[in-house]
Write a protein that holds these residues in place. Sequence first.
Motif, mmCIF file in Angstrom:
data_model
loop_
_atom_site.group_PDB
_atom_site.id
_atom_site.type_symbol
_atom_site.label_atom_id
_atom_site.label_comp_id
_atom_site.label_asym_id
_atom_site.label_seq_id
_atom_site.Cartn_x
_atom_site.Cartn_y
_atom_site.Cartn_z
ATOM 1 N N ARG A 39 0.801 -1.278 -0.006
ATOM 2 C CA ARG A 39 0.042 -0.017 -0.001
ATOM 3 C C ARG A 39 0.679 1.052 0.054
ATOM 4 O O ARG A 39 1.905 1.038 0.371
ATOM 5 N N ARG A 40 0.323 2.303 -0.683
ATOM 6 C CA ARG A 40 1.058 3.581 -0.527
ATOM 7 C C ARG A 40 0.819 3.988 0.971
ATOM 8 O O ARG A 40 -0.269 4.105 1.685
ATOM 9 N N PRO A 41 1.871 4.938 1.223
ATOM 10 C CA PRO A 41 1.669 5.588 2.658
ATOM 11 C C PRO A 41 0.764 6.669 2.520
ATOM 12 O O PRO A 41 0.639 7.335 1.339
ATOM 13 N N THR A 42 0.231 7.200 3.385
ATOM 14 C CA THR A 42 -0.708 8.433 3.496
ATOM 15 C C THR A 42 0.064 9.386 4.574
ATOM 16 O O THR A 42 1.311 9.169 4.987
ATOM 17 N N TYR A 46 1.913 4.527 7.434
ATOM 18 C CA TYR A 46 2.856 4.012 6.671
ATOM 19 C C TYR A 46 2.584 3.208 5.384
ATOM 20 O O TYR A 46 1.272 2.566 5.641
ATOM 21 N N GLY A 47 3.167 2.969 4.452
ATOM 22 C CA GLY A 47 2.970 2.049 3.267
ATOM 23 C C GLY A 47 3.696 0.720 3.519
ATOM 24 O O GLY A 47 4.421 0.702 4.591
ATOM 25 N N MET A 49 5.949 -2.093 1.248
ATOM 26 C CA MET A 49 6.510 -2.450 0.017
ATOM 27 C C MET A 49 7.245 -3.865 0.237
ATOM 28 O O MET A 49 7.586 -4.298 1.281
ATOM 29 N N PHE A 69 7.785 5.066 4.389
ATOM 30 C CA PHE A 69 7.088 6.360 3.849
ATOM 31 C C PHE A 69 8.015 6.974 3.092
ATOM 32 O O PHE A 69 9.200 6.653 3.011
ATOM 33 N N GLU A 70 7.579 8.032 2.283
ATOM 34 C CA GLU A 70 8.439 8.666 1.304
ATOM 35 C C GLU A 70 8.830 9.982 1.911
ATOM 36 O O GLU A 70 8.318 10.737 2.538
ATOM 37 N N LEU A 104 6.542 -1.283 -5.414
ATOM 38 C CA LEU A 104 5.649 -0.514 -4.701
ATOM 39 C C LEU A 104 4.434 -0.755 -5.332
ATOM 40 O O LEU A 104 4.480 -1.209 -6.189
ATOM 41 N N PRO A 105 3.367 -0.012 -4.786
ATOM 42 C CA PRO A 105 1.910 -0.358 -5.464
ATOM 43 C C PRO A 105 1.963 0.286 -6.960
ATOM 44 O O PRO A 105 1.249 -0.269 -7.614
#
Length: 158
Positions: A39-42, A46-47, A49, A69-70, A104-105
């Motif tokens: 899932r992508r982080p928001t 956290y996401g 990978m 996270f990015e 990654l997603p």
Amino acid sequence: MTESPRASSARIPPRWFIRTAWVVHRALYRVTGGRFGLRRPTDTVYGMMRLHTVGRRTGKERVAIVAYFEDGPDLVTMAMNGWDEPPPAWWLNLQAHPEARVDLPGGERRVRARRAAGAERERLWDVFRGLEGANVDLDALARLRSRETPIVVLEPLP
């Protein structure tokens, strides 16, 4: 009086439970062909990978699903082993072979790993604190370990 590293109100599940969760997570990803498990982080969560490393002893590809996270173009994760003492194998692998690949997603990315230090580490730790939510005391969990939890920065490769 100084608090010992093991003295904490933090509680973690038994090791068998953590290992079972990892197995189920990887199986979910595999069985669904990658539709579930990442899932992508928001801004608040956290996401997840998939991290592909090269085994430091075997030279074979190893895969782990880790939280991230990015931070601008970089991906940031914590090198923890379910809050257990030994470092995770993927972190030992990255120390021996820093170039890796992540799923990654939105697709795949080649990266180079490095350990964050000093002010950068503190800033990134604070981001993880905010992502963990009100129900988790990240600092209390970190005190369960006798050494500092490495923050790993995965920088994109061309």
